[in-house]
Design an enzyme around this catalytic site. Structure first.
Site, short mmCIF file in Angstrom:
data_model
loop_
_atom_site.label_atom_id
_atom_site.label_comp_id
_atom_site.label_asym_id
_atom_site.label_seq_id
_atom_site.Cartn_x
_atom_site.Cartn_y
_atom_site.Cartn_z
N LYS A 45 0.84 -1.20 0.00
CA LYS A 45 0.00 0.00 0.00
C LYS A 45 0.87 1.25 0.00
O LYS A 45 0.67 2.17 -0.80
CB LYS A 45 -0.91 -0.02 1.23
CG LYS A 45 -2.09 0.90 1.14
CD LYS A 45 -2.92 0.86 2.43
CE LYS A 45 -3.68 -0.44 2.57
NZ LYS A 45 -4.19 -0.65 3.94
N ARG A 115 -3.09 3.21 8.69
CA ARG A 115 -3.47 2.01 7.93
C ARG A 115 -2.33 1.02 7.88
O ARG A 115 -1.17 1.39 7.78
CB ARG A 115 -3.82 2.41 6.48
CG ARG A 115 -4.49 3.76 6.38
CD ARG A 115 -4.53 4.30 4.97
NE ARG A 115 -5.26 3.45 4.06
CZ ARG A 115 -5.32 3.67 2.75
NH1 ARG A 115 -4.68 4.68 2.21
NH2 ARG A 115 -6.00 2.86 1.99
N GLY A 124 -8.37 -6.77 4.70
CA GLY A 124 -9.26 -6.96 5.85
C GLY A 124 -8.65 -7.71 7.00
O GLY A 124 -9.30 -7.93 8.01
N MET A 126 -5.82 -6.94 8.75
CA MET A 126 -5.26 -6.10 9.81
C MET A 126 -6.13 -4.85 9.95
O MET A 126 -7.16 -4.75 9.32
CB MET A 126 -3.82 -5.77 9.48
CG MET A 126 -2.93 -7.00 9.58
SD MET A 126 -1.24 -6.68 9.16
CE MET A 126 -1.35 -6.31 7.44
N ARG A 365 -3.56 -1.48 -6.22
CA ARG A 365 -2.73 -2.69 -6.18
C ARG A 365 -3.13 -3.55 -7.35
O ARG A 365 -4.22 -3.38 -7.92
CB ARG A 365 -2.93 -3.44 -4.87
CG ARG A 365 -4.37 -3.88 -4.69
CD ARG A 365 -4.62 -4.47 -3.31
NE ARG A 365 -6.06 -4.54 -3.09
CZ ARG A 365 -6.63 -4.48 -1.90
NH1 ARG A 365 -5.92 -4.33 -0.83
NH2 ARG A 365 -7.93 -4.58 -1.77
N HIS A 483 -16.36 -9.02 1.25
CA HIS A 483 -15.36 -9.98 1.72
C HIS A 483 -15.50 -11.31 1.00
O HIS A 483 -14.51 -11.91 0.56
CB HIS A 483 -15.54 -10.16 3.23
CG HIS A 483 -14.58 -11.13 3.84
ND1 HIS A 483 -14.94 -12.42 4.15
CD2 HIS A 483 -13.27 -11.01 4.16
CE1 HIS A 483 -13.89 -13.04 4.67
NE2 HIS A 483 -12.86 -12.21 4.68
N SER A 808 13.88 -42.56 -12.53
CA SER A 808 12.70 -41.75 -12.26
C SER A 808 12.61 -41.62 -10.75
O SER A 808 12.57 -42.62 -10.03
CB SER A 808 11.46 -42.44 -12.82
OG SER A 808 10.32 -41.67 -12.51
N CYS A 875 8.21 -38.92 -10.83
CA CYS A 875 6.84 -39.43 -11.03
C CYS A 875 6.02 -39.44 -9.76
O CYS A 875 4.97 -40.05 -9.71
CB CYS A 875 6.88 -40.82 -11.66
SG CYS A 875 7.68 -42.03 -10.60
N TYR A 895 12.20 -34.38 -17.24
CA TYR A 895 10.75 -34.27 -17.30
C TYR A 895 10.12 -34.51 -15.93
O TYR A 895 10.75 -35.05 -15.02
CB TYR A 895 10.16 -35.26 -18.31
CG TYR A 895 10.27 -36.70 -17.88
CD1 TYR A 895 9.28 -37.28 -17.08
CD2 TYR A 895 11.35 -37.49 -18.26
CE1 TYR A 895 9.38 -38.59 -16.67
CE2 TYR A 895 11.47 -38.81 -17.86
CZ TYR A 895 10.47 -39.35 -17.05
OH TYR A 895 10.57 -40.64 -16.62
P1 ADP Z 1 -7.54 -2.28 3.88
O1 ADP Z 1 -6.10 -2.57 3.82
O2 ADP Z 1 -8.31 -3.24 4.74
O3 ADP Z 1 -8.13 -2.07 2.53
P2 ADP Z 1 -7.30 0.56 4.18
O4 ADP Z 1 -6.05 0.95 4.86
O5 ADP Z 1 -7.28 0.65 2.70
O6 ADP Z 1 -7.71 -0.89 4.66
O7 ADP Z 1 -8.46 1.44 4.75
C1 ADP Z 1 -9.80 1.11 4.55
C2 ADP Z 1 -10.58 2.28 4.01
O8 ADP Z 1 -10.44 3.42 4.81
C3 ADP Z 1 -10.12 2.76 2.66
O9 ADP Z 1 -10.67 2.00 1.65
C4 ADP Z 1 -10.65 4.16 2.61
O10 ADP Z 1 -11.97 4.16 2.17
C5 ADP Z 1 -10.59 4.59 4.04
N1 ADP Z 1 -9.43 5.46 4.20
C6 ADP Z 1 -8.17 5.11 4.48
N2 ADP Z 1 -7.37 6.19 4.51
C7 ADP Z 1 -8.17 7.25 4.23
C8 ADP Z 1 -7.95 8.64 4.10
N3 ADP Z 1 -6.73 9.16 4.23
N4 ADP Z 1 -9.00 9.42 3.78
C9 ADP Z 1 -10.22 8.88 3.63
N5 ADP Z 1 -10.50 7.59 3.74
C10 ADP Z 1 -9.49 6.77 4.05
MG MG Z 2 -7.84 -0.73 1.30
#
Ligand code: ADP
Ligand code: MG
Ligand code: MG
Length: 919
Positions: A45, A115, A124, A126, A365, A483, A808, A875, A895
């Site tokens: 990220k 984040r 989701g 962490m 990503r 999810h 083999s 094998c 192989y």
């Molecule tokens: P995950 O890794 O679980 O996707 P994120 O770190 O992307 O979690 O955060 C989840 C959500 O929080 C993001 O999709 C975004 O909508 C919101 N978010 C994160 N940082 C910001 C920010 N700087 N401003 C507004 N919304 C944010």
């Molecule tokens: Mg995210």
């Protein structure tokens, strides 16, 4: 690895001057320190936020605390490197300057998000904290500046809720408990007489905040912190700690992510999608991640923040409707979509927020995708000239190929079945099974060998175990970024999500679609390609690829097949390893050829002894008390074997066929229960005691290490003679056909550990070959070789190679004998080994490179020392496992051989190995 590096460098930095200290915080924004190449340090990220800032996309400014700090934090009892505090402070100041706001200030306060972000995305798993910096004072300032009290207090209550949960540990105490914050929120909604959170007024929200704070105080004995920096450090620590939470740990195990990688922490200025109707938040994919089609795909919510889109509380709108609601933003998004793909050269999964009509990018990503989508996207990116063939191959995980080969619902059965309702097709394929409402139930059904369909309103990370166990996943809520959809894409699970007409009642354990009521355990069928849901267990049919390969469908009528053929063609061009199949019958051989096998690497002859009358003759042979009687029984078996080999040779049309001589211990062919013993005694006209005594005599304490393999042929050379005769007579017959098939049979002696064993058996085979050729008047080439499947065989491979014309590696037995573990019983403790990281992979599925792999390497080396061109293959089950294939490529085998449906996977994995080795 990073842990060590940190230790060393921090020790040094303490000793030497601070100027040389390691950099722990990387800024992004107007000035950006990082880039997408630094993902090990910045996490995916953080690295991509930096990269987006670099290429001029609108990213709110921020900074990334590196993964090295995570490792340090873990190794030092949750403390930080000395220089970190000053760096963070400086980075916050850089943000403050750019946005013209100050953290904790009672005028125009800066709000932050904190984040997580590991090297590989773990969606989701962490934690994230939003709106950090709010307290009883700053919330008032935010209200004034935004002109909306409701907005400001909504941000504050969200922050308290996230912080309370993630940092202060206020959450449900057990599975039956509710999240205390959700409970309070629900009460407030009821009291205010509204159904949605965003309908709450400022007064309601203030009351809510009061109760939130009270529950935190009551549960933790501490007040919710008001100091912005205390909030910041609390959040940073919580994100680092979340690397070790149960969800994240389970996820890492499943995907083989090392615990040593750690997560980075991203701190970023907040932008607001919840300030009114000119604001929104959403997630989008540059292409459809379920089927790979090149369409803009995603969803958004007007006036919402963060996880609202994926939380399933409000149903998001499909991205297409944004075109009408916010035409300018939509156009900007389309431009971003193009720019992202052109820059990252792959399908992107991105998150955005619109604040008062201005688009902000929060994440991008490489999008997770189904196997089908992986293939389609790679092929089409080549057609669009964004990437080349090699890059395309590397973008397709080898296992994805199998998702083109999985069954679909039988078209006639599907036509007859009534579609009950339709949901979003989120994971292609057909699945049927028993309705399970809880993860544990799905696990229980699967443990008994049954098929489960996990049916949930929506799934959460807590359901992960059940999702892994289930054949398919069905949810009634949640969109394409829910999810359930996300996990389905990643695990290639059949998934239908957001089927609004499916009413699930957990309490009553019922699933109702209009008027049809299903109970727990009833059969249901879901089509993850179309989104359709059917009652009962629908019959399945071969995949489109199989239909084309079997001549039931024209290639021109199947885009799926065309993509398959394209990818296979590229793979064959780049791979060095040959790919053969393990096959025992003409039908299997034909299927192996259709999948592109270049020969048979293992024909197990024992499978041929079970059908019809053969087992009787086999048993006669085993029960015989002297050689004469044994020969009599073997004579009856000969024509069957000859016929089988002839069929196999014909099916393989001249491609190499390796036939292994009889391998399992003889007792496996005898009956063990009383009634079958009596039956056999009657049919052979002997007393039942004769049978019982023989069964008893053949009983072994360790059959895996018993009288089997070449030991049988050495004890009873007449068995080897019969099998060799059958092979050579079948070959001779093929040469004598009107259109001769020039087979070169490869006779393989199993379980050799001593050069003398092989010499003994090879002599028998050569003698019979000469006899048959002379008698039939045809002369042909053949090879005699051995399996290397006991450690002594590998270690003395040079001696064995004197007589062997090929090796083999039988890696199944080599694993059993090398590790001293029985494949049949290892299940009872391997799970624990995996959890404790003693053995990260099941060694019977993926080769134990350090141990068994070394035996293979030694065997290969020593064998080739004696015979430079000694043909080497493998094998065992490992022949179809991509990670093992990479190893076999590296040690220079010729192989791999695997089951026919794994052949396409092995072809692609072999290409990957060659391409990676050349990089
Ligand atoms: P995950 O890794 O679980 O996707 P994120 O770190 O992307 O979690 O955060 C989840 C959500 O929080 C993001 O999709 C975004 O909508 C919101 N978010 C994160 N940082 C910001 C920010 N700087 N401003 C507004 N919304 C944010
Ligand atoms: Mg995210
Ligand atoms: Mg074996």
């Amino acid at each position: 690895m990073p842990a060590k590096k940190v230790k060393k460098s921090t020790e040094k930095s303490v000793q030497s001057d601070a100027a040389k200290a390691v950099k722990y915080s990387y800024n992004f924004g107007k000035k950006t320190d990082g880039n997408s190449k630094l993902r090990e340090l910045l996490g995916g990220k953080g690295a991509n936020l930096a990269e987006m800032a670099r290429i001029g996309l609108p990213v709110p400014p921020g900074f990334t605390v590196t993964t090295e700090v995570c490792s340090y934090f873990e190794d030092h009892g949750h403390r930080y490197p000395k220089t970190l505090a000053a760096e963070v402070k400086a980075s916050v100041t850089v943000i403050e300057k750019q946005v013209g706001k100050k953290l904790g200030s009672d005028k125009d306060p800066l709000l932050l998000s904190v984040r997580s972000g590991a090297r590989e995305s773990m969606p989701g798993m962490m934690d994230t904290i939003l709106n950090l910096g709010l307290n009883d004072t700053t919330v008032k300032a935010l209200a004034t500046e935004s002109g909306s009290e409701a907005f400001a207090y909504d941000c504050y209550r969200r922050f308290i809720q996230m912080y309370g949960d993630v940092v202060m540990g206020v959450h449900a105490v057990n599975e039956n408990d509710h999240c205390p914050f959700e409970g309070i929120l629900e009460n407030i909604r009821k009291e205010a007489g509204v159904t949605l959170d965003n309908e709450l007024q400022a007064a309601d929200l203030k009351e809510l905040i009061k109760r939130y704070k009270a529950v935190i105080k009551q549960r933790t004995g501490t007040a919710f912190p008001q100091d912005a920096y205390e909030q910041l450090w609390g959040s940073v620590g919580a994100v680092f700690s979340s690397w070790q939470n149960e969800r994240a740990t389970l996820y890492r195990q499943k995907y083989g992510i090392p615990a040593t990688w750690g997560t980075a922490v991203n701190v970023q200025a907040m932008v607001f999608g919840n300030m009114g109707d000119t604001c929104a938040t959403g997630v989008a994919f540059t292409r459809n991640p379920a089927n790979g089609e090149k369409v803009f795909y995603g969803e958004y919510l007007i006036n919402a923040q963060g996880e609202d889109v994926v939380a399933g509380i409000r149903t998001p709108n499909p991205i297409a409707t944004l075109k009408d609601e916010m035409p300018k933003v939509y156009a900007d998004l389309e431009a971003v979509r193009k720019k992202l793909e052109r820059h990252f050269k792959d399908m992107q999964d991105f998150e955005f927020t619109v604040e008062n009509g201005k688009l902000w990018m929060l994440q991008t990503r490489n999008g997770k995708r189904t196997g089908l989508a992986a293939i389609r996207i790679a092929v089409e990116l080549v057609n669009e000239k964004l990437i080349d063939q090699k890059a395309a191959l590397l973008k397709i995980p080898a296992d994805s190929i199998s998702s083109l080969l999985v069954a679909v619902f039988d078209p006639t059965a599907e036509a007859k079945a009534k579609t009950l309702t339709t949901g979003l097709p989120a994971g292609p394929g057909a699945a049927s099974g028993k309705i399970c409402f809880a993860a544990a139930e799905a696990e229980a059904v699967a443990a008994k060998g049954g098929h489960a369909i996990l049916c949930r309103l929506e799934t959460t990370p807590e359901d992960l175990r059940g999702m892994i166990a289930a054949e398919g996943i069905l949810t009634s809520r949640g969109g394409v970024s829910s999810h359930a959809a996300l996990i389905a894409r990643q695990m290639n699970k059949v998934c239908v999500c957001g089927a609004a007409e499916v009413a699930i009642n957990y309490g009553a354990e019922t699933l109702t679609i209009r008027h049809t009521v299903f109970k727990n355990g009833d059969d249901i069928s879901i089509d993850g390609t179309t989104g359709e849901i059917f009652a009962g267990a629908l019959a399945t049919a071969p995949s489109e690829v199989d239909q084309v390969l079997n001549g039931k469908l024209k290639p021109a009528d199947s885009y799926t097949y065309q993509m398959y053929a394209q990818v296979m063609k590229w793979a064959d061009k780049h791979r060095k390893l040959g790919v053969r199949a393990n096959a025992d019958s003409p039908a299997q051989a034909k299927s192996a050829i259709a999948y592109g096998a270049e020969g048979i690497g293992l024909c197990r002859t024992e499978h041929m002894f079970f059908e019809g009358d053969r087992i009787t003759y086999m048993r006669q042979m085993i029960l015989a008390t002297d050689q004469k009687e044994r020969r009599k029984a073997l004579k009856k078996l000969l024509p069957f074997q000859r016929k089988d080999f002839t069929g196999l040779f014909k099916a393989m049309a001249g491609l190499p066929v390796t036939v292994r001589l009889l391998d399992p211990p003889l007792h496996e062919f005898l009956p063990h229960d009383e009634s079958s013993k009596h039956e056999l005694a009657n049919s052979l006209g002997v007393d039942v005691d004769v049978i019982s005594n023989r069964v008893h005599a053949l009983h072994e304490s360790n059959p895996m290490l018993g009288h089997r393999g070449c030991r049988l042929g050495i004890s009873y050379p007449e068995i080897t003679e019969m099998q060799a005769r059958a092979i050579f007579e079948a070959a001779a017959a093929c040469y004598k056909l009107k259109k001769p098939i020039k087979v070169i049979p490869e006779v393989m002696i199993p379980l050799v550990g001593f050069a003398g064993e092989l010499k003994n058996q090879v002599a028998v085979v050569h003698r019979i070959a000469a006899e048959v050729m002379q008698k039939k008047g045809v002369y042909f080439k053949y090879l005699v070789g051995t399996m290397i499947e006991v450690p002594r065989g590998a270690l003395t491979a040079d001696e064995i190679a004197e007589t062997a014309e090929f090796f083999s590696f039988g890696t199944n037995d080599l694993t059993q004998t090398g590790l001293g573990m029985s494949r049949d019983d290892a299940g009872s403790y391997l799970g624990r080994y995996k959890n404790l990281d003693i053995l990260p992979q099941n060694p019977f599925a993926s080769i134990d490179v350090a141990g068994v792999g070394q035996l293979v390497q030694i065997g290969a080396q020593k064998g080739r020392q004696v015979k430079k061109d000694l043909k080497l293959g493998v094998c065992g089950e490992h022949g179809g496992d991509p990670a093992s294939i990479e190893f076999f490529h590296a040690v220079g085998l010729d192989y791999v051989s695997c089951s026919p449906p794994r052949v396409p996977v092995a072809r692609l994995a072999a290409a990957h190995s060659a391409l990676r080795a050349n990089k």
